[in-house]
Design a protein around this motif. Structure first.
Motif, PDB file in Angstrom:
ATOM      1  N   ILE A 220      45.265   5.911  27.546  1.00 29.00           N
ATOM      2  CA  ILE A 220      44.836   5.138  28.714  1.00 29.00           C
ATOM      3  C   ILE A 220      44.261   6.078  29.772  1.00 29.00           C
ATOM      4  O   ILE A 220      43.279   5.754  30.436  1.00 29.00           O
ATOM      5  CB  ILE A 220      46.009   4.300  29.260  1.00 29.00           C
ATOM      6  N   GLY A 221      44.838   7.269  29.903  1.00 30.42           N
ATOM      7  CA  GLY A 221      44.320   8.259  30.832  1.00 30.42           C
ATOM      8  C   GLY A 221      42.927   8.735  30.460  1.00 30.42           C
ATOM      9  O   GLY A 221      42.139   9.126  31.321  1.00 30.42           O
ATOM     10  N   LYS A 222      42.608   8.684  29.173  1.00 28.78           N
ATOM     11  CA  LYS A 222      41.274   9.079  28.714  1.00 28.78           C
ATOM     12  C   LYS A 222      40.260   7.941  28.827  1.00 28.78           C
ATOM     13  O   LYS A 222      39.092   8.125  28.502  1.00 28.78           O
ATOM     14  CB  LYS A 222      41.338   9.525  27.252  1.00 28.78           C
ATOM     15  N   GLY A 223      40.720   6.762  29.232  1.00 29.00           N
ATOM     16  CA  GLY A 223      39.792   5.658  29.437  1.00 29.00           C
ATOM     17  C   GLY A 223      39.904   4.531  28.425  1.00 29.00           C
ATOM     18  O   GLY A 223      39.122   3.585  28.478  1.00 29.00           O
ATOM     19  N   ALA A 224      40.858   4.584  27.508  1.00 25.70           N
ATOM     20  CA  ALA A 224      41.029   3.504  26.538  1.00 25.70           C
ATOM     21  C   ALA A 224      41.608   2.281  27.247  1.00 25.70           C
ATOM     22  O   ALA A 224      42.425   2.408  28.152  1.00 25.70           O
ATOM     23  CB  ALA A 224      41.959   3.939  25.413  1.00 25.70           C
ATOM     24  N   THR A 225      41.176   1.105  26.832  1.00 28.07           N
ATOM     25  CA  THR A 225      41.677  -0.119  27.448  1.00 28.07           C
ATOM     26  C   THR A 225      42.516  -0.892  26.440  1.00 28.07           C
ATOM     27  O   THR A 225      42.068  -1.155  25.318  1.00 28.07           O
ATOM     28  CB  THR A 225      40.523  -1.013  27.928  1.00 28.07           C
ATOM     29  N   PRO A 226      43.736  -1.272  26.805  1.00 28.30           N
ATOM     30  CA  PRO A 226      44.574  -2.043  25.881  1.00 28.30           C
ATOM     31  C   PRO A 226      44.147  -3.503  25.835  1.00 28.30           C
ATOM     32  O   PRO A 226      43.667  -4.056  26.831  1.00 28.30           O
ATOM     33  CB  PRO A 226      45.980  -1.895  26.467  1.00 28.30           C
ATOM     34  N   SER A 227      44.318  -4.120  24.674  1.00 28.80           N
ATOM     35  CA  SER A 227      44.025  -5.546  24.547  1.00 28.80           C
ATOM     36  C   SER A 227      45.107  -6.345  25.264  1.00 28.80           C
ATOM     37  O   SER A 227      46.160  -5.813  25.637  1.00 28.80           O
ATOM     38  CB  SER A 227      43.974  -5.949  23.066  1.00 28.80           C
ATOM     39  N   ASP A 228      44.857  -7.625  25.468  1.00 30.57           N
ATOM     40  CA  ASP A 228      45.825  -8.482  26.157  1.00 30.57           C
ATOM     41  C   ASP A 228      47.154  -8.518  25.414  1.00 30.57           C
ATOM     42  O   ASP A 228      48.221  -8.483  26.019  1.00 30.57           O
ATOM     43  CB  ASP A 228      45.280  -9.903  26.297  1.00 30.57           C
ATOM     44  N   THR A 229      47.103  -8.576  24.092  1.00 28.47           N
ATOM     45  CA  THR A 229      48.320  -8.616  23.287  1.00 28.47           C
ATOM     46  C   THR A 229      49.102  -7.322  23.423  1.00 28.47           C
ATOM     47  O   THR A 229      50.328  -7.343  23.534  1.00 28.47           O
ATOM     48  CB  THR A 229      47.974  -8.869  21.811  1.00 28.47           C
ATOM     49  N   VAL A 230      48.425  -6.203  23.438  1.00 27.47           N
ATOM     50  CA  VAL A 230      49.106  -4.919  23.579  1.00 27.47           C
ATOM     51  C   VAL A 230      49.743  -4.804  24.957  1.00 27.47           C
ATOM     52  O   VAL A 230      50.843  -4.272  25.096  1.00 27.47           O
ATOM     53  CB  VAL A 230      48.146  -3.745  23.287  1.00 27.47           C
ATOM     54  N   VAL A 231      49.104  -5.337  25.991  1.00 30.79           N
ATOM     55  CA  VAL A 231      49.686  -5.320  27.333  1.00 30.79           C
ATOM     56  C   VAL A 231      50.998  -6.111  27.330  1.00 30.79           C
ATOM     57  O   VAL A 231      51.999  -5.686  27.902  1.00 30.79           O
ATOM     58  CB  VAL A 231      48.686  -5.880  28.372  1.00 30.79           C
ATOM     59  N   LYS A 232      51.009  -7.272  26.658  1.00 25.00           N
ATOM     60  CA  LYS A 232      52.238  -8.066  26.547  1.00 25.00           C
ATOM     61  C   LYS A 232      53.331  -7.294  25.803  1.00 25.00           C
ATOM     62  O   LYS A 232      54.493  -7.316  26.191  1.00 25.00           O
ATOM     63  CB  LYS A 232      51.956  -9.385  25.831  1.00 25.00           C
ATOM     64  N   LEU A 233      52.945  -6.609  24.739  1.00 25.29           N
ATOM     65  CA  LEU A 233      53.919  -5.825  23.977  1.00 25.29           C
ATOM     66  C   LEU A 233      54.443  -4.651  24.793  1.00 25.29           C
ATOM     67  O   LEU A 233      55.617  -4.289  24.687  1.00 25.29           O
ATOM     68  CB  LEU A 233      53.295  -5.319  22.674  1.00 25.29           C
ATOM     69  N   MET A 234      53.579  -4.070  25.630  1.00 26.19           N
ATOM     70  CA  MET A 234      54.018  -2.970  26.495  1.00 26.19           C
ATOM     71  C   MET A 234      55.073  -3.467  27.476  1.00 26.19           C
ATOM     72  O   MET A 234      56.077  -2.796  27.705  1.00 26.19           O
ATOM     73  CB  MET A 234      52.824  -2.384  27.254  1.00 26.19           C
ATOM     74  N   ARG A 235      54.850  -4.640  28.053  1.00 25.57           N
ATOM     75  CA  ARG A 235      55.856  -5.213  28.960  1.00 25.57           C
ATOM     76  C   ARG A 235      57.159  -5.483  28.222  1.00 25.57           C
ATOM     77  O   ARG A 235      58.238  -5.237  28.731  1.00 25.57           O
ATOM     78  CB  ARG A 235      55.334  -6.514  29.557  1.00 25.57           C
ATOM     79  N   GLN A 236      57.038  -6.003  27.006  1.00 27.49           N
ATOM     80  CA  GLN A 236      58.216  -6.322  26.204  1.00 27.49           C
ATOM     81  C   GLN A 236      58.992  -5.054  25.860  1.00 27.49           C
ATOM     82  O   GLN A 236      60.218  -5.069  25.840  1.00 27.49           O
ATOM     83  CB  GLN A 236      57.779  -7.036  24.927  1.00 27.49           C
ATOM     84  N   ALA A 237      58.279  -3.954  25.617  1.00 24.37           N
ATOM     85  CA  ALA A 237      58.923  -2.691  25.273  1.00 24.37           C
ATOM     86  C   ALA A 237      59.361  -1.926  26.519  1.00 24.37           C
ATOM     87  O   ALA A 237      60.025  -0.895  26.419  1.00 24.37           O
ATOM     88  CB  ALA A 237      57.988  -1.830  24.435  1.00 24.37           C
ATOM     89  N   GLY A 238      58.964  -2.398  27.702  1.00 28.41           N
ATOM     90  CA  GLY A 238      59.351  -1.731  28.942  1.00 28.41           C
ATOM     91  C   GLY A 238      58.524  -0.506  29.249  1.00 28.41           C
ATOM     92  O   GLY A 238      58.988   0.419  29.917  1.00 28.41           O
ATOM     93  N   ILE A 239      57.291  -0.496  28.782  1.00 28.57           N
ATOM     94  CA  ILE A 239      56.405   0.648  29.023  1.00 28.57           C
ATOM     95  C   ILE A 239      55.417   0.259  30.111  1.00 28.57           C
ATOM     96  O   ILE A 239      54.748  -0.762  30.015  1.00 28.57           O
ATOM     97  CB  ILE A 239      55.626   1.028  27.752  1.00 28.57           C
ATOM     98  N   GLY A 240      55.324   1.079  31.156  1.00 29.62           N
ATOM     99  CA  GLY A 240      54.345   0.855  32.211  1.00 29.62           C
ATOM    100  C   GLY A 240      53.285   1.922  32.143  1.00 29.62           C
ATOM    101  O   GLY A 240      53.524   3.029  31.688  1.00 29.62           O
ATOM    102  N   GLN A 241      52.096   1.598  32.599  1.00 27.29           N
ATOM    103  CA  GLN A 241      51.013   2.564  32.617  1.00 27.29           C
ATOM    104  C   GLN A 241      51.115   3.425  33.863  1.00 27.29           C
ATOM    105  O   GLN A 241      51.561   2.976  34.904  1.00 27.29           O
ATOM    106  CB  GLN A 241      49.664   1.857  32.622  1.00 27.29           C
TER     107      GLN A 241
END
Length: 114
Positions: free
Chosen positions: A60-81
């Motif tokens: 993400i720091g290099k400019g990659a953008t997560p899909s909407d589903t991956v953002v939901k999974l990140m919240r579920q896993a407790g990972i913040g950007q």
């Protein structure tokens, strides 16, 4: 090169599981990925989500953008950007303006004149 962080499907027929991958956005869903960042198994109860937070934030720091589903999974896993901003609110859907007919306009103007 536009890099996306999205899911790629693995697993047998009717038994899906997914990998979270960094991939060029022009590649097909199950195409060759740049890096595998984790996995998601929706069939377990509760669903299993494991994502390498350090590598994810590096992409993400290099400019990659997560899909909407991956953002939901990140919240579920407790990972913040790093430097996470709240998602922009969507504008409400525009409803078509109703045209007033002469019959409908007549009672409205009569009450306004009174």
């Amino acid at each position: 090169m536009a890099v996306r962080i999205r899911l790629t499907r693995v697993g047998a027929t009717k038994r899906p599981s997914y990998r979270v991958v960094a991939i060029d956005s022009r590649r097909p869903r199950d195409g060759r990925a740049l890096e595998i960042l984790g996995f998601y198994d929706p069939l377990t109860d509760p669903a299993t989500v494991q994502i390498d937070a350090d590598r994810l934030n590096a992409w993400i720091g290099k400019g990659a953008t997560p899909s909407d589903t991956v953002v939901k999974l990140m919240r579920q896993a407790g990972i913040g950007q790093a430097g996470e901003q709240p998602p922009a609110a969507k504008a409400p859907a525009r409803t078509p303006a109703r045209r007033r007919t002469r019959k409908a306009a007549a009672p409205a103007t009569a009450t306004a004149e009174e």
